[in-house]
Scaffold this active site. Structure first.
Site, PDB file in Angstrom:
ATOM      1  CE  LYS A  44      -9.486  -1.131 -23.499  1.00  0.00           C
ATOM      2  NZ  LYS A  44     -10.536  -2.342 -23.615  1.00  0.00           N
ATOM      3  CB  CYS A 127     -17.297  -0.367 -25.026  1.00  0.00           C
ATOM      4  SG  CYS A 127     -17.038  -1.159 -23.572  1.00  0.00           S
TER       5      CYS A 127
HETATM    6  O1  RRO Z   1     -12.755  -2.595 -22.292  1.00  0.00           O
HETATM    7  C1  RRO Z   1     -13.663  -3.362 -22.340  1.00  0.00           C
HETATM    8  O2  RRO Z   1     -14.431  -3.967 -21.422  1.00  0.00           O
HETATM    9  C2  RRO Z   1     -13.673  -3.818 -23.679  1.00  0.00           C
HETATM   10  C3  RRO Z   1     -14.195  -2.929 -24.868  1.00  0.00           C
HETATM   11 BR1  RRO Z   1     -13.852  -1.163 -24.540  1.00  0.00          BR
HETATM   12  C4  RRO Z   1     -14.735  -3.332 -26.021  1.00  0.00           C
HETATM   13  O3  RRO Z   1     -15.188  -2.674 -26.868  1.00  0.00           O
HETATM   14  N1  RRO Z   1     -15.040  -4.660 -26.091  1.00  0.00           N
HETATM   15  C5  RRO Z   1     -14.725  -5.465 -25.169  1.00  0.00           C
HETATM   16  O4  RRO Z   1     -14.981  -6.796 -25.099  1.00  0.00           O
HETATM   17  N2  RRO Z   1     -14.446  -4.928 -23.901  1.00  0.00           N
END
Ligand code: RRO
Length: 308
Positions: A44, A127
């Site tokens: 993650k 993100c």
């Molecule tokens: O954690 C998120 O909300 C998230 C991230 Br960091 C990302 O790069 N892509 C996404 O769809 N959700």
């Protein structure tokens, strides 16, 4: 039949692995991917400090895929560095990094470089779910500055996770930025298609809570956009690898990503819904397609998309 992939000095027994964000927040989830048929493991996206993420509900499955606004929930980068330090598998490990600031990202990468851990960073430039924070990958000048600083602070091979682009001018502009950085060895295309809005007809409501319901789309919604991004960057980034991500739920989509030029292929929404047995199934389906077409290795069709 040989589904292995060798790149950047690593060997993957299968081209499939998890998309960052799915089955990779905790050690337990990472271990499920490591022990599965996946060819690699990615963590993650991590920040300096642990984060709880956005308020729930923040992920919803739909008939055509998923919408999420997780908000970068993670255990903090030290947790993932500890996991990498104890990691002994031959299966490649990628560390997704997404500092809240460029300085945070540089701090994490400098520590990773000093530890000489057996993992490659995938720096997240995309993100879509942090309220008030635009996706870095949509700002070409800021992306160039970040890549400059990362190349200096890390000084080893690395990759980036890109947002989807929707115009040839933007493919060309971002490719010109990326090609200026020789340590940048791979790009992962694509992150979720940002800031979609899924509405439930019955309740006349958004289906996730953060940002008034806006969130990143994955699954069937995004496959053609993902394939276009893989194809365009595979052509424009001659000396780099492209990792495909977006809309893979069977052997057919995995084959299409590789045909478009992907070195390896990540699975997000489908993995979230099905669990790690998805890797066995998709790998078997990909093998069956190759068998039927008379291909024995991935490099016999990788990037060989026909156009009319
Ligand atoms: O954690 C998120 O909300 C998230 C991230 Br960091 C990302 O790069 N892509 C996404 O769809 N959700």
């Amino acid at each position: 039949l040989d589904l292995s992939v060798s790149w950047l000095g690593m060997k993957m027994s299968s081209p499939l692995f998890n998309a960052s964000g799915v089955y990779c927040r905790t050690r337990e989830e990472l271990e499920l991917v490591r022990r599965s048929a996946a060819g690699a493991v990615v963590t993650k996206s991590c920040t300096l400090e642990p984060r709880a993420g956005n308020p729930e509900p923040r992920y919803r499955r739909t008939a055509l895929g998923s919408i999420n606004s997780m908000g970068l929930p993670n255990e903090g980068y030290r947790y993932y560095l500890d996991y990498a330090q104890a990691y002994e598998d031959a299966k490649p490990l990628f560390l997704s990094v997404s500092g809240m600031t460029l300085d945070d990202t540089l701090t994490i990468l400098a520590e990773l470089a000093a530890l000489k851990l057996p993992c490659l960073p995938e720096v997240n430039l995309s993100c879509p779910n942090l309220p008030g924070k635009p996706q870095l990958g949509y700002d070409f000048a800021a992306s160039a500055e970040a890549l400059e600083a990362i190349s200096r602070a890390y000084a080893r091979p690395f990759g980036v996770k890109l947002p989807p682009y929707f115009d040839p001018a933007h493919f060309a502009a971002m490719a010109a930025v990326l090609n200026a950085f020789p340590l940048l060895r791979f790009v992962t295309c694509i992150n979720s298609v940002g800031n979609g809005l899924v509405i439930d007809l019955d309740s006349e409501s958004a289906v996730i809570k953060p940002k008034g319901g806006l969130g990143g789309l994955g699954g069937d919604y995004v496959l053609p956009t993902a394939l276009a991004n893989v194809r365009e960057f595979a052509v424009l980034l001659a000396d780099k690898q492209v990792i495909g991500c977006g809309g893979v739920k069977s052997g057919a989509e995995a084959f299409m990503h590789i045909l478009a030029g992907a070195t390896a292929v990540q699975v997000g929404t489908c993995l979230h819904e099905e669990g790690v047995s998805a890797f066995d199934r998709i790998e078997a389906e990909l093998a069956a397609i190759m068998q039927a077409k008379g291909y024995q290795r991935l490099d016999e069709f990788r990037g060989r998309l026909k156009t009319l």
